[in-house]
Design a protein around this motif. Structure first.
Motif, mmCIF file in Angstrom:
data_model
loop_
_atom_site.group_PDB
_atom_site.id
_atom_site.type_symbol
_atom_site.label_atom_id
_atom_site.label_comp_id
_atom_site.label_asym_id
_atom_site.label_seq_id
_atom_site.Cartn_x
_atom_site.Cartn_y
_atom_site.Cartn_z
ATOM 1 N N VAL A 180 0.841 -1.203 0.000
ATOM 2 C CA VAL A 180 0.000 0.000 0.000
ATOM 3 C C VAL A 180 0.873 1.250 0.000
ATOM 4 O O VAL A 180 0.648 2.185 -0.783
ATOM 5 C CB VAL A 180 -0.948 -0.005 1.223
ATOM 6 C CG1 VAL A 180 -1.587 1.362 1.422
ATOM 7 C CG2 VAL A 180 -2.010 -1.079 1.060
ATOM 8 N N LYS A 181 1.861 1.278 0.863
ATOM 9 C CA LYS A 181 2.747 2.442 0.966
ATOM 10 C C LYS A 181 3.481 2.677 -0.347
ATOM 11 O O LYS A 181 3.590 3.819 -0.827
ATOM 12 C CB LYS A 181 3.744 2.238 2.099
ATOM 13 C CG LYS A 181 4.684 3.415 2.326
ATOM 14 C CD LYS A 181 5.602 3.163 3.527
ATOM 15 C CE LYS A 181 6.552 4.345 3.745
ATOM 16 N NZ LYS A 181 7.443 4.121 4.916
ATOM 17 N N GLU A 182 3.970 1.608 -0.958
ATOM 18 C CA GLU A 182 4.708 1.731 -2.220
ATOM 19 C C GLU A 182 3.825 2.287 -3.328
ATOM 20 O O GLU A 182 4.256 3.140 -4.110
ATOM 21 C CB GLU A 182 5.265 0.367 -2.624
ATOM 22 C CG GLU A 182 5.978 0.367 -3.969
ATOM 23 C CD GLU A 182 6.407 -1.016 -4.412
ATOM 24 O OE1 GLU A 182 6.937 -1.155 -5.549
ATOM 25 O OE2 GLU A 182 6.218 -1.990 -3.640
ATOM 26 N N ASN A 183 2.584 1.826 -3.390
ATOM 27 C CA ASN A 183 1.715 2.205 -4.500
ATOM 28 C C ASN A 183 0.928 3.488 -4.262
ATOM 29 O O ASN A 183 0.151 3.907 -5.117
ATOM 30 C CB ASN A 183 0.770 1.047 -4.839
ATOM 31 C CG ASN A 183 1.482 -0.072 -5.560
ATOM 32 O OD1 ASN A 183 1.728 0.014 -6.752
ATOM 33 N ND2 ASN A 183 1.842 -1.121 -4.823
ATOM 34 N N THR A 184 1.131 4.121 -3.106
ATOM 35 C CA THR A 184 0.588 5.457 -2.863
ATOM 36 C C THR A 184 1.709 6.456 -2.619
ATOM 37 O O THR A 184 1.467 7.549 -2.102
ATOM 38 C CB THR A 184 -0.381 5.458 -1.660
ATOM 39 O OG1 THR A 184 0.327 5.027 -0.488
ATOM 40 C CG2 THR A 184 -1.577 4.555 -1.914
ATOM 41 N N GLU A 185 2.916 6.065 -2.993
ATOM 42 C CA GLU A 185 4.088 6.936 -2.837
ATOM 43 C C GLU A 185 4.242 7.432 -1.396
ATOM 44 O O GLU A 185 4.634 8.573 -1.144
ATOM 45 C CB GLU A 185 4.014 8.125 -3.803
ATOM 46 C CG GLU A 185 4.015 7.731 -5.269
ATOM 47 C CD GLU A 185 5.318 7.073 -5.707
ATOM 48 O OE1 GLU A 185 6.364 7.469 -5.160
ATOM 49 O OE2 GLU A 185 5.272 6.174 -6.563
ATOM 50 N N THR A 362 -8.052 7.922 2.359
ATOM 51 C CA THR A 362 -7.583 8.875 1.359
ATOM 52 C C THR A 362 -6.658 9.904 1.991
ATOM 53 O O THR A 362 -6.656 10.105 3.211
ATOM 54 C CB THR A 362 -8.752 9.626 0.686
ATOM 55 O OG1 THR A 362 -9.457 10.383 1.685
ATOM 56 C CG2 THR A 362 -9.690 8.673 -0.014
ATOM 57 N N PHE A 363 -5.889 10.558 1.122
ATOM 58 C CA PHE A 363 -5.023 11.656 1.524
ATOM 59 C C PHE A 363 -4.980 12.656 0.379
ATOM 60 O O PHE A 363 -4.960 12.265 -0.795
ATOM 61 C CB PHE A 363 -3.601 11.153 1.813
ATOM 62 C CG PHE A 363 -2.610 12.262 2.084
ATOM 63 C CD1 PHE A 363 -2.371 12.698 3.373
ATOM 64 C CD2 PHE A 363 -1.935 12.886 1.038
ATOM 65 C CE1 PHE A 363 -1.468 13.721 3.624
ATOM 66 C CE2 PHE A 363 -1.038 13.914 1.274
ATOM 67 C CZ PHE A 363 -0.803 14.334 2.569
ATOM 68 N N ILE A 364 -4.956 13.947 0.716
ATOM 69 C CA ILE A 364 -4.828 14.980 -0.313
ATOM 70 C C ILE A 364 -4.016 16.149 0.221
ATOM 71 O O ILE A 364 -4.120 16.508 1.398
ATOM 72 C CB ILE A 364 -6.202 15.471 -0.826
ATOM 73 C CG1 ILE A 364 -6.018 16.436 -2.008
ATOM 74 C CG2 ILE A 364 -7.030 16.083 0.287
ATOM 75 C CD1 ILE A 364 -7.303 16.753 -2.752
ATOM 76 N N ARG A 365 -3.184 16.706 -0.667
ATOM 77 C CA ARG A 365 -2.420 17.912 -0.373
ATOM 78 C C ARG A 365 -2.550 18.854 -1.568
ATOM 79 O O ARG A 365 -2.276 18.456 -2.709
ATOM 80 C CB ARG A 365 -0.952 17.594 -0.127
ATOM 81 C CG ARG A 365 -0.081 18.836 0.162
ATOM 82 C CD ARG A 365 1.406 18.499 0.176
ATOM 83 N NE ARG A 365 1.724 17.522 1.220
ATOM 84 C CZ ARG A 365 2.233 16.309 0.977
ATOM 85 N NH1 ARG A 365 2.455 15.927 -0.284
ATOM 86 N NH2 ARG A 365 2.510 15.487 1.967
ATOM 87 N N THR A 371 -1.486 19.350 -6.904
ATOM 88 C CA THR A 371 -2.200 18.450 -6.004
ATOM 89 C C THR A 371 -1.524 17.090 -5.984
ATOM 90 O O THR A 371 -1.121 16.562 -7.030
ATOM 91 C CB THR A 371 -3.658 18.267 -6.463
ATOM 92 O OG1 THR A 371 -4.313 19.542 -6.454
ATOM 93 C CG2 THR A 371 -4.413 17.306 -5.555
ATOM 94 N N GLU A 372 -1.411 16.532 -4.793
ATOM 95 C CA GLU A 372 -0.971 15.156 -4.629
ATOM 96 C C GLU A 372 -2.029 14.453 -3.785
ATOM 97 O O GLU A 372 -2.415 14.950 -2.723
ATOM 98 C CB GLU A 372 0.392 15.088 -3.951
ATOM 99 C CG GLU A 372 1.005 13.711 -3.952
ATOM 100 C CD GLU A 372 2.430 13.684 -3.415
ATOM 101 O OE1 GLU A 372 3.178 12.745 -3.745
ATOM 102 O OE2 GLU A 372 2.793 14.604 -2.649
ATOM 103 N N ALA A 373 -2.504 13.326 -4.269
ATOM 104 C CA ALA A 373 -3.595 12.640 -3.582
ATOM 105 C C ALA A 373 -3.449 11.136 -3.742
ATOM 106 O O ALA A 373 -2.817 10.652 -4.686
ATOM 107 C CB ALA A 373 -4.953 13.097 -4.123
ATOM 108 N N ALA A 374 -4.042 10.399 -2.814
ATOM 109 C CA ALA A 374 -3.994 8.940 -2.872
ATOM 110 C C ALA A 374 -5.240 8.379 -2.207
ATOM 111 O O ALA A 374 -5.869 9.026 -1.372
ATOM 112 C CB ALA A 374 -2.736 8.405 -2.192
ATOM 113 N N ALA A 375 -5.565 7.161 -2.604
ATOM 114 C CA ALA A 375 -6.697 6.455 -2.004
ATOM 115 C C ALA A 375 -6.393 4.968 -1.990
ATOM 116 O O ALA A 375 -5.711 4.447 -2.875
ATOM 117 C CB ALA A 375 -7.979 6.716 -2.783
#
Length: 419
Positions: A180-185, A362-365, A371-375
């Motif tokens: 998960v960590k690898e694929n959401t940077e 999710t995370f968003i900045r 924008t950098e975001a992940a789910a």
């Protein structure tokens, strides 16, 4: 004049949209510039239409369910993809309920799979200046007799990593979380805290997005400013500032702007209620629909004059379990321990597989650069305990009776049935 308005976002609403679906929006500073590398296939168009319906419905449901949460963001694409993987193992009424809740009626499973595969390829390559990663994985307990046909489909259509693990090993969650960590940077570090004894599989989607604004905000123009809260107070926030040409739409219901990334294939749509006194949750419930968004976008235009855009910087993460919401949307049997039919994943009779939980993080900045975001969405598959057994292998009593009156016709005992 547009400058007479302030964009009261965050407590207002950010809808983060991958704007590629046959959009007529004018998203570049001076009109459209990006083009898709190819036309959408008929199946992709149907999938995108279904995804839009699903997106706004699950967004409304999430806001209503978690109404006290001030800031939230979901990824309907991540949720629908994780559920679509699970759909491949569903049969009978379980399949029908899941397909209908995903607004995919009219599409057969092979069409759904092909559409997700080709759309994933399109999204991840549409704009080289925007980074999109879509990854899928399946983790199952060692010894689970997973159907090979199911695994083949997961590899072929979802490019899924498939791995069996010793779920009783305390280190097993670390293996999954590392993926998960690898694929959401690194934006999302954990989706599984511990593996409960009844869990036999996780189907996980991870989505990562990084896009720089087509026209970045100048950090020197960012300044502290007031942000109005619905409670009547204000907070100080870092407000970005830019003057330029953007696609706008104002009506009696909404004020709306599109801020493009990269070459403008992807954009952030920011909306606030036209009525400054309307609570944001009410605005979402009454106005955020696929039909409205399509109509509003079709009427967006770029003014000949430069407008002033003020947008706050923000960063947050969000987490929710979707069991209750998905049940309210019609996915009922899949969550029922004995009614669920997931035999397309594995036939474990006399036990049964079911969806134990659907977890979403999710995370968003958002800052001056973009924008950098992940789910991440995790579908946890549980297995029922063995059904109760009545094994009559020792002396017993039997009674033959009429139940309503209670009349006993025969009573007996058996100490040796072999006589």
């Amino acid at each position: 004049m547009f400058t007479a308005y302030k964009w009261y976002t965050i407590s207002a609403i950010f809808i983060f949209i991958l704007a590629i679906a046959c959009s007529k929006s004018i998203v570049g500073p001076d009109g459209p510039s990006g083009e898709l590398p190819r036309d959408l296939t008929p199946q992709e168009k149907l999938l995108i239409e279904a995804d839009q319906q699903f997106s706004y419905e699950i967004f409304k449901q999430t806001v209503a369910f978690d109404s006290d949460e001030e800031n939230l963001m979901i990824s309907p694409l991540s949720i629908s993809m994780a559920l679509a993987m699970t759909l491949n193992g569903a049969q009978g009424d379980t399949f029908d309920e899941m397909r209908e809740a995903l607004f995919l009626n009219g599409l057969e499973i092979d069409e759904i799979n092909n559409a997700f595969k080709s759309l994933t390829e399109l999204l991840t390559t549409a704009d080289r200046s925007v980074t999109i990663k879509i990854a899928n994985s399946i983790w199952h307990r060692n010894g689970l007799p997973v159907e090979e046909e199911f695994l083949d489909k997961m590899r072929e259509f979802f490019d899924a990593r498939i791995e069996g693990l010793d779920f009783s090993d305390p280190a097993a969650p670390d293996v999954i979380n590392a993926w998960v960590k690898e694929n959401t940077e690194g934006l999302i570090e954990e989706i599984i805290e511990e593996i409960e004894p009844h869990i036999v599989m996780y189907l996980i989607n991870a989505l990562y997005f990084k896009g720089d604004w087509l026209r970045p905000f100048d950090t020197d123009d960012t300044r502290r400013a007031e942000f109005k809260l619905e409670t009547g107070g204000t907070v100080q926030t870092d407000m970005m500032h830019q003057e330029g040409k953007f696609a706008l739409y104002f009506s009696e219901n909404v004020q709306m702007v599109e801020i493009p990334y990269g070459d403008s294939l992807f954009s952030m749509t920011v909306l606030i209620p036209a009525d400054a006194d309307m609570p944001i949750n009410q605005f979402i419930d009454e106005h955020i629909t696929a039909g409205n968004l399509a109509s509003w976008r079709a009427n967006m235009s770029v003014d000949s004059r430069e407008i002033t855009l003020q947008l706050p910087k923000f960063e947050f993460e969000y987490e929710i379990e979707y069991n209750d919401i998905l049940k309210s949307m019609g996915i009922v049997k899949a969550f029922d321990e004995w009614e669920a039919n997931l035999k397309g994943i594995a036939d474990v009779s006399p036990q049964n597989l079911y969806i134990d939980h659907v977890k979403h993080k999710t995370f968003i900045r958002v800052d001056e650069e973009g924008t950098e975001a992940a789910a991440v969405t995790s579908v946890g598959i549980g297995i029922t305990s063995m059904p109760p057994q009545m094994i009559v292998d020792r002396p017993f009593v039997f009674i033959i009776h009429e139940r309503e009156s209670g009349t006993n016709l025969f009573l007996g005992k058996v100490m040796n049935p072999a006589l």
